[in-house]
Design a protein around this motif. Structure first.
Motif, mmCIF file in Angstrom:
data_model
loop_
_atom_site.group_PDB
_atom_site.id
_atom_site.type_symbol
_atom_site.label_atom_id
_atom_site.label_comp_id
_atom_site.label_asym_id
_atom_site.label_seq_id
_atom_site.Cartn_x
_atom_site.Cartn_y
_atom_site.Cartn_z
ATOM 1 N N UNK A 157 0.835 -1.208 0.000
ATOM 2 C CA UNK A 157 0.000 0.000 0.000
ATOM 3 C C UNK A 157 0.866 1.253 0.000
ATOM 4 N N UNK A 158 1.933 1.240 0.788
ATOM 5 C CA UNK A 158 2.835 2.399 0.820
ATOM 6 C C UNK A 158 3.496 2.605 -0.542
ATOM 7 N N UNK A 159 3.879 1.510 -1.188
ATOM 8 C CA UNK A 159 4.494 1.605 -2.514
ATOM 9 C C UNK A 159 3.519 2.179 -3.534
ATOM 10 N N UNK A 160 2.314 1.646 -3.556
ATOM 11 C CA UNK A 160 1.306 2.123 -4.514
ATOM 12 C C UNK A 160 0.937 3.574 -4.216
ATOM 13 N N UNK A 161 0.776 3.893 -2.933
ATOM 14 C CA UNK A 161 0.443 5.267 -2.568
ATOM 15 C C UNK A 161 1.526 6.233 -3.041
ATOM 16 N N UNK A 162 2.785 5.872 -2.819
ATOM 17 C CA UNK A 162 3.872 6.747 -3.239
ATOM 18 C C UNK A 162 3.877 6.967 -4.738
ATOM 19 N N UNK A 163 3.685 5.905 -5.493
ATOM 20 C CA UNK A 163 3.634 6.043 -6.948
ATOM 21 C C UNK A 163 2.459 6.924 -7.368
ATOM 22 N N UNK A 164 1.319 6.696 -6.725
ATOM 23 C CA UNK A 164 0.119 7.458 -7.074
ATOM 24 C C UNK A 164 0.292 8.934 -6.718
ATOM 25 N N UNK A 165 0.807 9.200 -5.537
ATOM 26 C CA UNK A 165 0.999 10.590 -5.102
ATOM 27 C C UNK A 165 1.998 11.313 -6.004
ATOM 28 N N UNK A 166 3.095 10.645 -6.343
ATOM 29 C CA UNK A 166 4.072 11.247 -7.247
ATOM 30 C C UNK A 166 3.458 11.499 -8.626
ATOM 31 N N UNK A 167 2.573 10.618 -9.064
ATOM 32 C CA UNK A 167 1.902 10.832 -10.350
ATOM 33 C C UNK A 167 1.008 12.061 -10.284
ATOM 34 N N UNK A 168 0.255 12.205 -9.187
ATOM 35 C CA UNK A 168 -0.674 13.322 -9.060
ATOM 36 C C UNK A 168 0.029 14.662 -8.922
ATOM 37 N N UNK A 169 1.127 14.692 -8.180
ATOM 38 C CA UNK A 169 1.766 15.996 -7.951
ATOM 39 C C UNK A 169 2.826 16.360 -8.979
ATOM 40 N N UNK A 170 3.033 15.495 -9.987
ATOM 41 C CA UNK A 170 3.951 15.821 -11.071
ATOM 42 C C UNK A 170 5.389 15.395 -10.848
ATOM 43 N N UNK A 171 5.701 14.805 -9.697
ATOM 44 C CA UNK A 171 7.078 14.413 -9.414
ATOM 45 C C UNK A 171 7.575 13.370 -10.404
ATOM 46 N N UNK A 175 10.831 13.208 -13.010
ATOM 47 C CA UNK A 175 11.812 12.120 -12.952
ATOM 48 C C UNK A 175 11.858 11.311 -14.253
ATOM 49 N N UNK A 176 10.963 11.639 -15.182
ATOM 50 C CA UNK A 176 10.963 10.955 -16.472
ATOM 51 C C UNK A 176 10.177 9.655 -16.498
ATOM 52 N N UNK A 177 9.380 9.401 -15.464
ATOM 53 C CA UNK A 177 8.541 8.200 -15.438
ATOM 54 C C UNK A 177 7.258 8.481 -16.206
ATOM 55 N N UNK A 178 7.052 7.769 -17.299
ATOM 56 C CA UNK A 178 5.900 8.053 -18.155
ATOM 57 C C UNK A 178 4.670 7.218 -17.807
ATOM 58 N N UNK A 179 4.827 6.146 -17.033
ATOM 59 C CA UNK A 179 3.698 5.272 -16.718
ATOM 60 C C UNK A 179 3.768 4.831 -15.251
ATOM 61 N N UNK A 180 3.423 5.742 -14.319
ATOM 62 C CA UNK A 180 3.509 5.415 -12.897
ATOM 63 C C UNK A 180 2.645 4.221 -12.496
ATOM 64 N N UNK A 181 1.491 4.058 -13.131
ATOM 65 C CA UNK A 181 0.629 2.925 -12.806
ATOM 66 C C UNK A 181 1.327 1.616 -13.133
ATOM 67 N N UNK A 182 1.902 1.504 -14.324
ATOM 68 C CA UNK A 182 2.607 0.285 -14.705
ATOM 69 C C UNK A 182 3.802 0.046 -13.787
ATOM 70 N N UNK A 183 4.477 1.135 -13.388
ATOM 71 C CA UNK A 183 5.619 0.992 -12.476
ATOM 72 C C UNK A 183 5.164 0.451 -11.126
#
Length: 197
Positions: A157-171, A175-183
């Motif tokens: 959950x912490x991993x998914x939350x971090x990816x999701x939050x970084x996706x929402x706030x533009x981080x 960082x050049x990650x084009x598909x945070x969900x797949x990551x």
């Protein structure tokens, strides 16, 4: 003047939570105003605190509504998932956060004073969501490893939350990650595979 006799206490609580949730979804936690909620429903701010006891009680009720909506959506997505239910759960996490950005972030932005326990009704709502995740993690593990599911689910959950939050706030874009969900889905698959050994 407030409409003091227009509603029962239960009706009033529902009216306040509905208006408060709508205002939170529009304005976000930083701009949330109990006074604005009272204005929207035509009651005094004192009425809100009379019903919920305090600002904290009001926010817990509003965030509780978000948790209920999230649980319903997650459960529905899992019911519809044809195969990899963990992948479906991660997609549901991202989709809910994107569709309910302000209400979702308020779950994490609002804090009770240090040392104040969560009220049982709220803890039960959190446990209902995490319980769905723990069950899916357990199902993805071999029987001999299923005791690991609760601890692993918290980390996932912490991993998914971090990816999701970084996706929402533009981080992630920075960082050049084009598909945070797949990551996020890949990191979960890797962690589950490691825990299964």
């Amino acid at each position: 003047m407030g409409r003091r006799s227009d509603h029962t206490r239960e009706e009033l609580a529902e009216l306040i939570v509905a208006a408060g949730h709508a205002h939170l979804a529009e304005a976000g936690f930083a701009r949330f105003s109990a006074r604005e909620v009272a204005k929207r429903i035509g009651y005094s701010i004192g009425t809100l605190y009379n019903v919920f006891g305090s600002y904290d009680g009001l926010m817990l009720a509003i965030n509780g509504r978000t948790l209920d909506l999230w649980h319903t959506e997650l459960a529905a997505r899992l019911d519809e998932a044809p195969g990899d239910r963990l992948t479906a759960a991660i997609g549901a996490y991202f989709d809910f956060a994107l569709a309910n950005r302000h209400a979702w972030t308020a779950l994490y932005d609002f804090r009770l004073p240090e040392g104040t326990p969560l009220p049982p009704f709220y803890a039960e709502k959190v446990a209902a969501i995490t319980g769905l995740v723990v069950a899916e993690v357990a199902a993805a593990l071999p029987p001999a490893r299923r005791a690991r599911a609760p601890d692993l689910a918290r980390s996932l959950l912490a991993t998914v939350h971090g990816h999701c939050f970084f996706a929402l706030n533009g981080t992630f874009a920075l960082l050049g990650e084009s598909d945070p969900l797949a990551a996020a889905q890949a990191r979960v698959r890797e962690a589950v595979a490691a825990a299964a050994q």
